[in-house]
Write a protein that holds these residues in place. Structure first.
Motif, mmCIF file in Angstrom:
data_model
loop_
_atom_site.group_PDB
_atom_site.id
_atom_site.type_symbol
_atom_site.label_atom_id
_atom_site.label_comp_id
_atom_site.label_asym_id
_atom_site.label_seq_id
_atom_site.Cartn_x
_atom_site.Cartn_y
_atom_site.Cartn_z
ATOM 1 N N HIS A 136 25.588 -3.678 -69.006
ATOM 2 C CA HIS A 136 24.465 -4.277 -68.279
ATOM 3 C C HIS A 136 23.125 -3.627 -68.637
ATOM 4 C CE1 HIS A 136 22.178 -6.052 -64.907
ATOM 5 N NE2 HIS A 136 23.157 -6.919 -64.841
ATOM 6 N N ASP A 196 26.449 -13.097 -60.532
ATOM 7 C CA ASP A 196 26.404 -12.048 -61.550
ATOM 8 C C ASP A 196 26.824 -10.674 -61.009
ATOM 9 O OD1 ASP A 196 25.396 -14.024 -63.151
ATOM 10 O OD2 ASP A 196 23.568 -12.957 -63.709
ATOM 11 N N ASP A 197 27.258 -9.859 -61.936
ATOM 12 C CA ASP A 197 27.432 -8.399 -61.816
ATOM 13 C C ASP A 197 28.796 -7.911 -61.309
ATOM 14 O OD1 ASP A 197 24.869 -8.354 -62.775
ATOM 15 O OD2 ASP A 197 23.945 -7.843 -60.852
ATOM 16 N N PRO A 235 21.789 -9.727 -69.125
ATOM 17 C CA PRO A 235 21.183 -9.141 -67.925
ATOM 18 C C PRO A 235 19.684 -9.410 -67.910
ATOM 19 C CG PRO A 235 22.677 -7.585 -68.957
ATOM 20 C CD PRO A 235 22.571 -8.747 -69.892
ATOM 21 N N HIS A 238 28.672 -10.885 -69.328
ATOM 22 C CA HIS A 238 27.378 -10.386 -68.837
ATOM 23 C C HIS A 238 27.119 -8.994 -69.430
ATOM 24 C CE1 HIS A 238 23.971 -10.661 -66.223
ATOM 25 N NE2 HIS A 238 24.355 -9.755 -65.366
HETATM 26 ZN ZN LIG Z 1 23.190 -8.732 -63.956
#
Ligand SMILES: [Zn+2]
Length: 257
Positions: free
Chosen positions: A120, A57-58, A159, A116
């Motif tokens: 966020h 993720d991210d 998130p 995602h």
């Molecule tokens: Zn995240």
């Protein structure tokens, strides 16, 4: 059929004490109820197949994201990234040196992407409208811009794993399964000097048939590439893309009737 006057009709329904006449209420009642049934939260794949899916993720740091993607690609492994939209935007607008077209490069390595959100956020209090127009659609748009073609995201992952009824409603307008994870490997929370030991220990415990494993694009996860592939091999597990895991899940459901 008995003809009611509008007044009689309203009086009759009003007796139930519910304001069924508010258009919004009717809308939420009908749509919300059916949507929650249709959209399910996926936390794992099929348990009868020796497959795990590694997800990251991210993508806050371009250098780490590229290192991670390259390390897996060099070992003939493909993984699924859930970048935040602002990270993709930043790479388009002002890539750090040597990181131009990061997302196209990841795509060409065979990796895939899930949504995602754009900024966020903690989505607890976000409305359906806000989720659609501020978080999901802008994410789709910015990834398409980065890749230069229309890309079908493999899934949506909120998130912090927060799921709300507004999210169900929003996702009903997109063709994306809602995917969380079966286990967080812990690259963000590990103790710096013991990270590799902690990650190995945890990976050995949580890697099993159908596991969807959460990591992030962090320095510990980059260092952990070889070790985690060794652990999977020792356990007789194969890393597959999340899209493969999801299609196997669908096939399984069809076969089971
Ligand atoms: Zn995240």
């Amino acid at each position: 059929m008995t003809q009611f006057t509008r007044r009689q009709f309203l009086a009759g329904l009003g007796a139930g004490g519910m304001s069924l006449f508010t258009p919004k209420y009717l809308y939420d009642l009908t749509k919300g109820a059916s949507l929650e049934k249709r959209i399910t939260v996926i936390r794992k794949g099929r348990e009868d197949l020796p497959h795990v899916s590694l997800t990251f993720d991210d993508c806050w740091y371009e250098d780490i994201t590229l290192q991670l993607a390259t390390a897996f690609a060099e070992r003939d492994q493909k993984v699924t990234f859930f970048p935040a939209g602002v990270a993709i935007r930043a790479n388009i607008d002002r890539p750090t040196e040597g990181h131009d077209n990061l997302y196209l490069r990841l795509y060409e390595m065979g990796h895939e992407f899930g949504c995602h959100t754009f900024t966020h956020p903690d989505i607890t209090d976000l409305t359906t409208r806000r989720l659609i127009w501020w978080e999901i659609q802008p994410w789709i748009d910015v990834l398409n811009e980065a890749l230069g073609f229309e890309y079908t995201p493999v899934a949506f992952r909120p998130p912090y794993g927060i799921v709300t009824s507004a999210l169900y409603d929003a996702l009903a307008r997109f063709d994306m399964p809602l995917v969380l994870w079966s286990a967080d490997v812990g690259d963000i929370s590990c103790t710096p000097q013991y990270c590799q030991d902690e990650l190995s220990g945890r990976m050995s415990r949580v890697a099993k048939n159908g596991a969807i494993l959460l990591q992030h694009t962090t320095a510990p996860s980059v260092e952990f590439v070889d070790a985690q592939l060794d652990i999977l091999r020792e356990l007789g597990l194969e890393n597959v893309l999340l899209s493969q895991m999801l299609s196997a899940l669908n096939e399984g459901e069809t076969t089971d009737g």
